[in-house]
Design an enzyme around this catalytic site. Structure first.
Site, short mmCIF file in Angstrom:
data_model
loop_
_atom_site.label_atom_id
_atom_site.label_comp_id
_atom_site.label_asym_id
_atom_site.label_seq_id
_atom_site.Cartn_x
_atom_site.Cartn_y
_atom_site.Cartn_z
N ASP A 9 0.99 -1.04 -0.03
CA ASP A 9 0.11 -0.18 -0.07
C ASP A 9 0.92 1.14 -0.11
OD1 ASP A 9 -2.53 1.22 0.13
OD2 ASP A 9 -1.99 1.68 2.21
N GLU A 17 5.21 4.88 3.44
CA GLU A 17 4.82 6.42 3.82
C GLU A 17 5.76 7.33 3.91
OE1 GLU A 17 1.99 8.01 4.14
OE2 GLU A 17 3.19 9.69 4.86
N ASN A 52 10.33 7.50 0.42
CA ASN A 52 9.89 8.59 -0.54
C ASN A 52 9.39 7.60 -1.81
OD1 ASN A 52 9.02 10.31 -2.38
ND2 ASN A 52 10.76 11.76 -1.95
N ASP A 74 -1.77 12.50 -2.35
CA ASP A 74 -1.94 14.15 -2.42
C ASP A 74 -1.81 14.55 -3.76
OD1 ASP A 74 -1.94 13.99 0.65
OD2 ASP A 74 0.49 13.89 0.50
N LYS A 124 -1.31 22.74 -6.99
CA LYS A 124 -0.75 23.86 -7.96
C LYS A 124 0.17 23.33 -9.10
CE LYS A 124 -0.82 27.24 -4.52
NZ LYS A 124 0.16 27.90 -3.35
N ASP A 150 -10.37 10.95 -5.28
CA ASP A 150 -11.72 11.89 -5.36
C ASP A 150 -11.26 13.02 -6.30
OD1 ASP A 150 -9.97 12.50 -3.01
OD2 ASP A 150 -11.46 14.12 -2.85
#
Ligand SMILES: C[S@@+](CC[C@H](N)C(=O)[O-])C[C@H]1O[C@@H](n2cnc3c(N)ncnc32)[C@H](O)[C@@H]1O
Length: 220
Positions: free
Chosen positions: A53, A78, A105, A131, A135, A167
């Site tokens: 994951d 993570e 990373n 995330d 921008k 989403d």
């Protein structure tokens, strides 16, 4: 950078650790080399199929998956280190020997991280609500890039699957295009989450009745 407040003790008595909401994955600290995972050192039974994951955050999705699927090993990666430490403590408290989290990373080092995972072991990859870095000037910070796609596809077993959901519509388009470009993957379109557990972000999105964009990719 904004910090979240340290929370109150939860029902499981684990204090929520104080964390930054976002970290810049291009900052020097997050460009450090990573050691390759040796699955025989982190799982009780390394012969089990592996579910990776990517962007596991507090790791609650995998914590629940590991509890209900003892026939699989689960690895969360993570970039926010305190969350990894907290998640590993929680896995240990639950006595789960098929669950481990690793600080890394993912946009830079997945190839190296997975180098020693034996062929045929990695059978499932999930990337859930990464995330968006909205921008344009931050687009290079987005986790799913060509290197990540190639690294997971290279290590994925034949017949293994990658499940991606978000989403954010433009991010779905960008990510799905990268996976579609990889000739070793075939897309299986879906509107459903195939797992019995929702991530924390998925629950929050569902509570707000927002759309979710999903796809599966099969290694051929
Ligand atoms: C919006 S959260 C979603 C967390 C979880 N997957 C969920 O659905 O609830 C995105 C997570 O990806 C992590 N992340 C972002 N960039 C990353 C990177 N380059 N490598 C590893 N993790 C990253 C973030 O720190 C964050 O925990």
């Amino acid at each position: 950078m904004r910090s979240l407040q340290a929370g109150r003790l939860r029902s499981n008595q684990m204090p929520r650790v104080r964390i930054h909401q976002h970290v810049n994955p291009l900052a020097p600290y997050y460009r450090q080399p990573v050691e390759s995972i040796e699955i025989e050192k982190i799982f009780a039974d390394p012969s089990l199929p592996l579910h990776l994951d990517i962007g596991s955050a507090r790791g609650r999705f995998l914590l629940k998956m590991a509890g209900i699927e003892p026939g699989w090993n689960f690895l969360g990666v993570e970039i926010r280190e305190p969350l990894v430490d907290e998640a590993n403590r929680l896995a240990e408290d639950h006595g789960l020997t098929n669950l481990h989290y690793k600080f890394c990373n993912a946009m830079l080092v997945l190839d190296k991280l997975l180098e020693k995972v034996p062929e045929g072991v990695l059978q499932m990859v999930t990337i859930q609500f990464p995330d968006p870095w909205f921008k344009k000037k931050h687009a290079k910070r987005r986790m799913v890039n060509r290197e990540l796609v190639d690294a997971v596809t290279k290590k994925l077993a034949d017949g293994g699957k990658i499940f991606v959901q978000t989403d954010i519509e433009f991010l779905a388009g960008e990510m799905f295009a990268l996976f579609r470009d990889n000739k070793k993957l075939a897309e299986i379109e879906t509107t459903e989450n195939p797992f019995p557990i929702q991530t924390e972000r998925e629950k929050a999105v569902e509570d707000k009745e927002l759309s979710v964009f999903r796809s599966n990719f099969l290694k051929i």
